[in-house]
Design a protein around this motif. Structure first.
Motif, PDB file in Angstrom:
ATOM      1  N   UNK A  11       4.902   7.372   5.349  1.00 56.01           N
ATOM      2  CA  UNK A  11       3.537   7.865   5.528  1.00 56.01           C
ATOM      3  C   UNK A  11       2.605   7.264   4.474  1.00 56.01           C
ATOM      4  N   UNK A  12       3.050   7.192   3.225  1.00 58.40           N
ATOM      5  CA  UNK A  12       2.226   6.613   2.159  1.00 58.40           C
ATOM      6  C   UNK A  12       1.995   5.130   2.421  1.00 58.40           C
ATOM      7  N   UNK A  13       3.033   4.447   2.842  1.00 59.56           N
ATOM      8  CA  UNK A  13       2.929   3.018   3.139  1.00 59.56           C
ATOM      9  C   UNK A  13       1.887   2.775   4.239  1.00 59.56           C
ATOM     10  N   UNK A  14       1.953   3.561   5.304  1.00 62.08           N
ATOM     11  CA  UNK A  14       1.003   3.400   6.403  1.00 62.08           C
ATOM     12  C   UNK A  14      -0.409   3.782   5.982  1.00 62.08           C
ATOM     13  N   UNK A  15      -0.516   4.783   5.117  1.00 65.78           N
ATOM     14  CA  UNK A  15      -1.825   5.194   4.629  1.00 65.78           C
ATOM     15  C   UNK A  15      -2.482   4.066   3.839  1.00 65.78           C
ATOM     16  N   UNK A  16      -1.704   3.355   3.032  1.00 59.51           N
ATOM     17  CA  UNK A  16      -2.231   2.223   2.280  1.00 59.51           C
ATOM     18  C   UNK A  16      -2.678   1.100   3.215  1.00 59.51           C
ATOM     19  N   UNK A  17      -1.888   0.814   4.230  1.00 62.25           N
ATOM     20  CA  UNK A  17      -2.263  -0.224   5.190  1.00 62.25           C
ATOM     21  C   UNK A  17      -3.526   0.176   5.954  1.00 62.25           C
ATOM     22  N   UNK A  18      -3.589   1.437   6.351  1.00 72.24           N
ATOM     23  CA  UNK A  18      -4.778   1.929   7.061  1.00 72.24           C
ATOM     24  C   UNK A  18      -6.017   1.840   6.172  1.00 72.24           C
ATOM     25  N   UNK A  19      -5.844   2.137   4.887  1.00 71.57           N
ATOM     26  CA  UNK A  19      -6.970   2.095   3.954  1.00 71.57           C
ATOM     27  C   UNK A  19      -7.489   0.672   3.789  1.00 71.57           C
ATOM     28  N   UNK A  20      -6.575  -0.278   3.641  1.00 68.40           N
ATOM     29  CA  UNK A  20      -6.981  -1.680   3.504  1.00 68.40           C
ATOM     30  C   UNK A  20      -7.694  -2.154   4.763  1.00 68.40           C
ATOM     31  N   UNK A  21      -7.163  -1.803   5.913  1.00 64.10           N
ATOM     32  CA  UNK A  21      -7.765  -2.193   7.186  1.00 64.10           C
ATOM     33  C   UNK A  21      -9.169  -1.605   7.322  1.00 64.10           C
ATOM     34  N   UNK A  22      -9.321  -0.335   6.998  1.00 67.45           N
ATOM     35  CA  UNK A  22     -10.623   0.326   7.116  1.00 67.45           C
ATOM     36  C   UNK A  22     -11.659  -0.317   6.202  1.00 67.45           C
ATOM     37  N   UNK A  23     -11.259  -0.640   4.980  1.00 69.74           N
ATOM     38  CA  UNK A  23     -12.198  -1.248   4.035  1.00 69.74           C
ATOM     39  C   UNK A  23     -12.640  -2.629   4.504  1.00 69.74           C
TER      40      UNK A  23
END
Length: 213
Positions: free
Chosen positions: A17-29
């Motif tokens: 979940x943390x790994x995906x959250x980081x990827x989602x955050x980078x994508x959103x930015x």
């Protein structure tokens, strides 16, 4: 499942979940800021985790961006198998394929810029991975559809390599050009769903017109 196995599964789920959250955050930015030049502190802040988590899960910022590229493109590559299982003509298969590429660039407008960033000054291993595992499957699928269409008498003879660049250039053109869209065409900040659907329809029709006999 034993208590120990259950605890292990819970920890693995939390890590995922943390790994995906980081990827989602980078994508959103990258979508919001319209750039692939984003910092690890900003990514961590958006994900609401310590920036050390990027190193823990990915080894480095570059490792995280490569994981993001793998995730973004990998989903589309898996969809190619389903495309070729459809009982449709080459014309319809190409139309579905082109619509999928346009949808991809609408959802991931930073894709080409991220690819260029990841191959710039990269190791031969990383370049090989991106080319062989992420890009060639899509280009090869399109080549196959073109050859099937020519054999069926539906398509004229075209250069698959050049048609691939026609496709990617058309797909990337609108979504990666916020400045032109805003400054030249009436102050539109970025493509929305309605504009995307209009652009997709016109672009697919234009590309298909260059193929059909």
């Amino acid at each position: 499942m034993t208590r120990s196995q259950s605890a292990t599964a819970t920890r693995q789920s939390a890590k995922g979940a943390i790994r995906e959250t980081l990827l989602d955050a980078a994508s959103a930015l990258m979508r919001e800021l319209d750039t692939v030049e984003i910092g690890i502190l900003d990514i961590a802040a958006r994900a609401e985790v310590n920036h050390g988590m990027i190193r823990y899960y990915f080894g480095s910022k570059e490792g995280m961006l490569l994981a993001l590229l793998d995730r973004d493109v990998g989903v589309r590559i898996r969809q190619l198998g389903a495309l070729f299982r459809l009982d449709v003509s080459p014309t319809e298969r190409m139309r579905i394929h082109l619509e999928g590429i346009l949808d991809t660039y609408y959802q991931i407008p930073y894709l080409n810029r991220l690819i260029q960033l990841m191959v710039r000054d990269a190791t031969p291993e990383r370049v090989h991975h991106i080319a062989e595992e992420l890009l060639k499957p899509i280009a090869s699928a399109q080549h196959r559809i073109i050859q099937d269409g020519i054999a069926a008498g539906e398509f004229r003879k075209v250069d698959p390599k050049l048609f691939y660049f026609n496709t990617i250039g058309s797909a990337d053109g609108l979504y990666a050009n916020r400045f032109t869209l805003s400054a030249v065409f009436g102050g539109i900040a970025e493509a929305d769903d309605a504009l995307h659907e209009r652009y997709k329809k016109q672009t697919v029709e234009t590309l298909m017109a260059g193929l059909l006999v």
